[in-house]
Design an enzyme around this catalytic site. Structure first.
Site, PDB file in Angstrom:
ATOM      1  N   THR A  36      -8.694  11.523   4.240  1.00 29.26           N
ATOM      2  CA  THR A  36      -8.387  10.201   4.751  1.00 29.26           C
ATOM      3  C   THR A  36      -7.636  10.383   6.053  1.00 29.26           C
ATOM      4  O   THR A  36      -7.604  11.469   6.595  1.00 29.26           O
ATOM      5  CB  THR A  36      -7.534   9.453   3.703  1.00 29.26           C
ATOM      6  N   LYS A  60      -3.017   5.193  -0.619  1.00 28.55           N
ATOM      7  CA  LYS A  60      -2.646   6.601  -0.480  1.00 28.55           C
ATOM      8  C   LYS A  60      -1.256   6.780   0.110  1.00 28.55           C
ATOM      9  O   LYS A  60      -0.844   7.885   0.416  1.00 28.55           O
ATOM     10  CB  LYS A  60      -3.670   7.305   0.396  1.00 28.55           C
ATOM     11  N   GLY A 104       2.532   9.899   1.949  1.00 29.73           N
ATOM     12  CA  GLY A 104       1.099   9.623   2.019  1.00 29.73           C
ATOM     13  C   GLY A 104       0.349  10.925   1.854  1.00 29.73           C
ATOM     14  O   GLY A 104       0.860  11.990   2.212  1.00 29.73           O
ATOM     15  N   SER A 113      -8.897  13.679   7.683  1.00 32.87           N
ATOM     16  CA  SER A 113     -10.098  13.814   8.513  1.00 32.87           C
ATOM     17  C   SER A 113      -9.970  13.097   9.849  1.00 32.87           C
ATOM     18  O   SER A 113     -10.522  13.541  10.841  1.00 32.87           O
ATOM     19  CB  SER A 113     -11.322  13.309   7.746  1.00 32.87           C
TER      20      SER A 113
END
Length: 188
Positions: free
Chosen positions: A14, A46, A59, A138
């Site tokens: 994420t 998250k 996170g 990512s």
């Protein structure tokens, strides 16, 4: 610093970003969970508060089940070392590196309290940013670059994080615009 599993059928990370500016620290994360080329969920949370007093925000990027294991371990370390985020993170990183089970976890975390922001990795790294912003996942590099460019603007920490996350979502196919933000006031 980005995290992206290499297998095409892996759960993709994420984008998680932290920004510290003007008496506030925020951690922002998008909500997309992908398996290969398929979006499994668009509004996963998250980013959350951890610790008994809620004075730490965190996170994660990477495998969801692995990240929840890390959240639990971090909360245990914070119970053992209250109000010592750096110490708790170093102890977690030691365990992460040496424990046979934890060594195989595929996740990274950004954590912050009023004093410090840190990135934790499975290789035992506990890293503090030089310029009050860090990004993982990512799309972490895209969000990080955007946030760094916006640091000198009149925008506050949350506005910088929102804008940087929107930029990352427009570039990274594993990042969406369903952003969750947690913040802490750092002014003492």
């Amino acid at each position: 610093m980005g995290f992206s599993p290499s297998s095409p059928e892996s759960w993709h990370g994420t984008t998680i970003l932290t920004v510290r500016k003007g008496g506030k620290v925020v951690i922002a994360g998008d909500g997309q969970v992908s398996l290969g080329q398929t979006i499994i969920k668009g509004n996963a949370k998250k980013v959350r508060r951890v610790g008994t007093s809620g004075n730490v925000i965190a996170g994660f990027a990477g495998a969801t089940a692995d990240a929840f294991t890390l959240f639990e371990r971090l909360e245990a370390k914070l119970e053992r070392f209250p109000d010592q985020l750096k110490r708790a993170c170093v102890e977690l990183a030691k365990d992460w590196r040496t424990d046979r089970y934890l060594r195989h976890l595929e996740a990274m975390m950004i954590v912050a309290d009023v004093d410090v922001s840190l990135v934790l990795t499975g290789t035992g790294d506990v890293l503090e940013p030089d310029d009050d912003v860090m990004g993982i996942g990512s799309g972490g590099s895209y969000a990080l670059a955007a946030a760094r460019a916006l640091l000198d603007s009149d925008l506050d920490a949350e506005a910088i994080a929102r804008k940087a996350m929107a930029i990352a979502a427009n570039i990274c196919v594993y990042t969406n615009d369903e952003v969750v933000i947690e913040s802490l006031d750092t002014a003492k």
